[in-house]
Design a protein around this motif. Structure first.
Motif, PDB file in Angstrom:
ATOM      1  N   ASP A 112      26.616   7.764 -15.086  1.00 26.14           N
ATOM      2  CA  ASP A 112      27.470   7.171 -14.066  1.00 26.14           C
ATOM      3  C   ASP A 112      26.874   7.377 -12.670  1.00 26.14           C
ATOM      4  O   ASP A 112      26.707   8.520 -12.226  1.00 26.14           O
ATOM      5  N   LEU A 113      26.529   6.286 -12.014  1.00 24.69           N
ATOM      6  CA  LEU A 113      25.966   6.304 -10.652  1.00 24.69           C
ATOM      7  C   LEU A 113      24.809   7.286 -10.545  1.00 24.69           C
ATOM      8  O   LEU A 113      23.788   7.120 -11.196  1.00 24.69           O
ATOM      9  N   THR A 114      24.960   8.352  -9.732  1.00 29.87           N
ATOM     10  CA  THR A 114      23.832   9.261  -9.489  1.00 29.87           C
ATOM     11  C   THR A 114      23.796  10.457 -10.438  1.00 29.87           C
ATOM     12  O   THR A 114      22.899  11.297 -10.323  1.00 29.87           O
ATOM     13  N   ASN A 115      24.729  10.545 -11.375  1.00 32.21           N
ATOM     14  CA  ASN A 115      24.789  11.724 -12.256  1.00 32.21           C
ATOM     15  C   ASN A 115      23.476  12.036 -12.963  1.00 32.21           C
ATOM     16  O   ASN A 115      23.098  13.211 -13.079  1.00 32.21           O
ATOM     17  N   PRO A 116      22.719  11.039 -13.435  1.00 32.46           N
ATOM     18  CA  PRO A 116      21.474  11.370 -14.150  1.00 32.46           C
ATOM     19  C   PRO A 116      20.354  11.904 -13.256  1.00 32.46           C
ATOM     20  O   PRO A 116      19.351  12.402 -13.775  1.00 32.46           O
ATOM     21  N   VAL A 117      20.511  11.801 -11.919  1.00 28.79           N
ATOM     22  CA  VAL A 117      19.409  12.183 -11.027  1.00 28.79           C
ATOM     23  C   VAL A 117      19.868  13.155  -9.942  1.00 28.79           C
ATOM     24  O   VAL A 117      19.291  13.196  -8.850  1.00 28.79           O
ATOM     25  N   LYS A 118      20.868  13.951 -10.240  1.00 25.69           N
ATOM     26  CA  LYS A 118      21.455  14.828  -9.216  1.00 25.69           C
ATOM     27  C   LYS A 118      20.476  15.856  -8.667  1.00 25.69           C
ATOM     28  O   LYS A 118      20.653  16.353  -7.553  1.00 25.69           O
ATOM     29  N   GLU A 122       0.813  -1.219   0.000  1.00 26.88           N
ATOM     30  CA  GLU A 122       0.000   0.000   0.000  1.00 26.88           C
ATOM     31  C   GLU A 122       0.845   1.268   0.000  1.00 26.88           C
ATOM     32  O   GLU A 122       0.320   2.360  -0.157  1.00 26.88           O
ATOM     33  N   GLN A 123       2.146   1.128   0.184  1.00 27.56           N
ATOM     34  CA  GLN A 123       3.014   2.300   0.283  1.00 27.56           C
ATOM     35  C   GLN A 123       3.352   2.880  -1.089  1.00 27.56           C
ATOM     36  O   GLN A 123       3.548   2.145  -2.053  1.00 27.56           O
ATOM     37  N   GLU A 124       3.437   4.198  -1.135  1.00 28.28           N
ATOM     38  CA  GLU A 124       3.909   4.886  -2.335  1.00 28.28           C
ATOM     39  C   GLU A 124       5.314   5.403  -2.042  1.00 28.28           C
ATOM     40  O   GLU A 124       5.518   6.151  -1.087  1.00 28.28           O
ATOM     41  N   LYS A 125       6.276   5.020  -2.865  1.00 29.84           N
ATOM     42  CA  LYS A 125       7.663   5.430  -2.650  1.00 29.84           C
ATOM     43  C   LYS A 125       8.320   5.758  -3.980  1.00 29.84           C
ATOM     44  O   LYS A 125       7.983   5.183  -5.026  1.00 29.84           O
ATOM     45  N   THR A 126       9.281   6.668  -3.916  1.00 26.67           N
ATOM     46  CA  THR A 126      10.149   6.914  -5.073  1.00 26.67           C
ATOM     47  C   THR A 126      11.401   6.083  -4.870  1.00 26.67           C
ATOM     48  O   THR A 126      12.041   6.140  -3.819  1.00 26.67           O
ATOM     49  N   VAL A 127      11.738   5.301  -5.878  1.00 20.55           N
ATOM     50  CA  VAL A 127      12.813   4.315  -5.749  1.00 20.55           C
ATOM     51  C   VAL A 127      13.846   4.505  -6.850  1.00 20.55           C
ATOM     52  O   VAL A 127      13.490   4.745  -8.015  1.00 20.55           O
ATOM     53  N   THR A 156      15.338  13.558  -5.556  1.00 22.88           N
ATOM     54  CA  THR A 156      15.521  12.839  -4.296  1.00 22.88           C
ATOM     55  C   THR A 156      14.615  11.610  -4.284  1.00 22.88           C
ATOM     56  O   THR A 156      13.600  11.564  -4.991  1.00 22.88           O
ATOM     57  N   PHE A 157      14.990  10.627  -3.441  1.00 28.03           N
ATOM     58  CA  PHE A 157      14.289   9.342  -3.446  1.00 28.03           C
ATOM     59  C   PHE A 157      14.079   8.835  -2.023  1.00 28.03           C
ATOM     60  O   PHE A 157      14.861   9.117  -1.120  1.00 28.03           O
ATOM     61  N   ASP A 158      13.025   8.030  -1.880  1.00 25.87           N
ATOM     62  CA  ASP A 158      12.741   7.415  -0.584  1.00 25.87           C
ATOM     63  C   ASP A 158      13.584   6.160  -0.366  1.00 25.87           C
ATOM     64  O   ASP A 158      13.943   5.843   0.766  1.00 25.87           O
ATOM     65  N   ILE A 185      20.736  12.930  -2.209  1.00 27.15           N
ATOM     66  CA  ILE A 185      19.529  12.552  -2.958  1.00 27.15           C
ATOM     67  C   ILE A 185      18.599  11.605  -2.179  1.00 27.15           C
ATOM     68  O   ILE A 185      17.582  11.162  -2.714  1.00 27.15           O
ATOM     69  N   LEU A 186      18.935  11.315  -0.926  1.00 24.15           N
ATOM     70  CA  LEU A 186      18.055  10.465  -0.110  1.00 24.15           C
ATOM     71  C   LEU A 186      17.139  11.331   0.734  1.00 24.15           C
ATOM     72  O   LEU A 186      17.587  12.233   1.452  1.00 24.15           O
ATOM     73  N   ASN A 187      15.858  11.064   0.663  1.00 21.42           N
ATOM     74  CA  ASN A 187      14.883  11.822   1.451  1.00 21.42           C
ATOM     75  C   ASN A 187      15.041  11.529   2.946  1.00 21.42           C
ATOM     76  O   ASN A 187      15.498  10.449   3.334  1.00 21.42           O
ATOM     77  N   PRO A 188      14.653  12.482   3.804  1.00 25.59           N
ATOM     78  CA  PRO A 188      14.668  12.221   5.251  1.00 25.59           C
ATOM     79  C   PRO A 188      13.847  10.974   5.571  1.00 25.59           C
ATOM     80  O   PRO A 188      12.742  10.790   5.039  1.00 25.59           O
ATOM     81  N   GLY A 189      14.385  10.108   6.410  1.00 27.93           N
ATOM     82  CA  GLY A 189      13.700   8.874   6.741  1.00 27.93           C
ATOM     83  C   GLY A 189      13.804   7.817   5.668  1.00 27.93           C
ATOM     84  O   GLY A 189      13.147   6.778   5.743  1.00 27.93           O
ATOM     85  N   GLY A 190      14.640   8.068   4.667  1.00 29.52           N
ATOM     86  CA  GLY A 190      14.780   7.144   3.551  1.00 29.52           C
ATOM     87  C   GLY A 190      15.644   5.932   3.875  1.00 29.52           C
ATOM     88  O   GLY A 190      16.191   5.808   4.980  1.00 29.52           O
ATOM     89  N   GLU A 191      15.761   5.051   2.892  1.00 32.83           N
ATOM     90  CA  GLU A 191      16.471   3.792   3.101  1.00 32.83           C
ATOM     91  C   GLU A 191      17.390   3.494   1.927  1.00 32.83           C
ATOM     92  O   GLU A 191      17.047   3.751   0.771  1.00 32.83           O
TER      93      GLU A 191
END
Length: 282
Positions: free
Chosen positions: A171-177, A113-118, A180-182, A232-238
């Motif tokens: 390369d790694l996180t370059n495309p999404v600098k 049921e959770q909505e997350k950005t991954v 942010t993600f959960d 790029i990690l949201n607060p409380g993210g994993e």
């Protein structure tokens, strides 16, 4: 081998041949089952029947190729992951059972049921990103890879399996600098260049080194991720990372320093080897 032979006789010969080649004998049965789309029960029911010549020819060819070092998955052109068929090529890393364990561990800690950005970093065949999207349809999933050829395979897998995943090259996180993600997952290259001499020849010759080896005793990608992920990690993210079985403490230290307030734990696989670093941010 005589011209008229039963499934039992051919499999016995093929298994013995693979054993002399230092390959797993069971691979002969696996190759036969996959080619015929049979279950183990089907094999048992046909053991004493004569094997058709075309089936025998294909099996002997497959066994010969596998004996020379070609992985089963590349002979077939696909592998199974989480009960789904994924295309694999020489441009993609062959998914390991350990990675399936990691996905399973993560999914068991989440709700449908959770909505997350991954974000899946270094997606390869797309197995992690696609599996998460199929198992958790509410997730918004993005996957990156530095290899355009790997991304072509991943996109084809996503299309075939009807998984709405966004793929980005870089390369790694370059495309999404700027995003942010959960949840951030990655199975980065982690084998030290010093370990090349100990690697199975089939891995060295048939899988992309870019997806296998890393500098600094295999820690280079983790060192980079530890620097890049806090932004790029949201607060409380994993964060969930696959690691080499001797890298637990070093990678744990890297991410504890990068996320001082987070809970950073090492988890073991079914064989008892350290296989996963989990970061739960505050």
């Amino acid at each position: 081998m005589k011209s008229k032979t039963t499934y039992r006789e051919v499999l016995k010969w093929a298994s013995s041949f693979l054993e002399t080649c230092k390959r797993e004998p069971i691979a002969a049965e696996i190759l036969l089952r996959e080619r015929l789309n049979w279950s183990k029960t089907d094999i048992m029911l046909h053991l004493n029947e004569e094997m058709p010549s075309d089936v025998k020819h294909q099996l002997l060819q497959d066994v010969s190729n596998h004996g020379s070092g070609i992985p089963i998955q590349q002979l077939l052109g696909y592998c199974w992951f989480y009960d789904r068929k994924f295309k694999v090529t020489k441009d993609t890393l062959i998914p390991r059972p350990e990675t399936e364990e990691i996905v399973d561990i993560f999914l068991k800690s989440t709700s449908t049921e959770q909505e997350k950005t991954v974000l899946d970093i270094g997606t390869g065949t797309g197995i992690i990103a696609i599996t998460l999207k199929k198992e958790r349809p509410l997730y918004e999933v993005t996957a990156t890879d530095i290899s355009s050829k790997a991304l072509e395979v991943a996109q084809e897998n996503a299309t075939t399996l009807e998984a709405d995943v966004r793929f980005l090259e870089g390369d790694l996180t370059n495309p999404v600098k700027t995003e942010t993600f959960d949840v951030i997952l990655s199975n980065p290259p982690y084998i030290s260049n010093d370990e090349i001499s100990y690697m199975d020849e089939s891995v060295l010759h048939y899988e992309p080194h870019l997806a296998l080896f890393a500098e600094n005793n295999g820690l280079a990608m983790y060192q980079r991720l530890a620097k890049e992920l806090p932004a790029i990690l949201n607060p409380g993210g994993e964060i969930v990372l696959e690691i080499g079985f001797k890298q637990g403490e070093k990678v744990q230290k890297l991410f504890q320093e990068a996320f001082p307030l987070a809970e950073v734990t090492i988890k073991k696989d079914m064989s008892g080897n350290e296989r996963l670093i989990q970061v739960k941010a505050k």
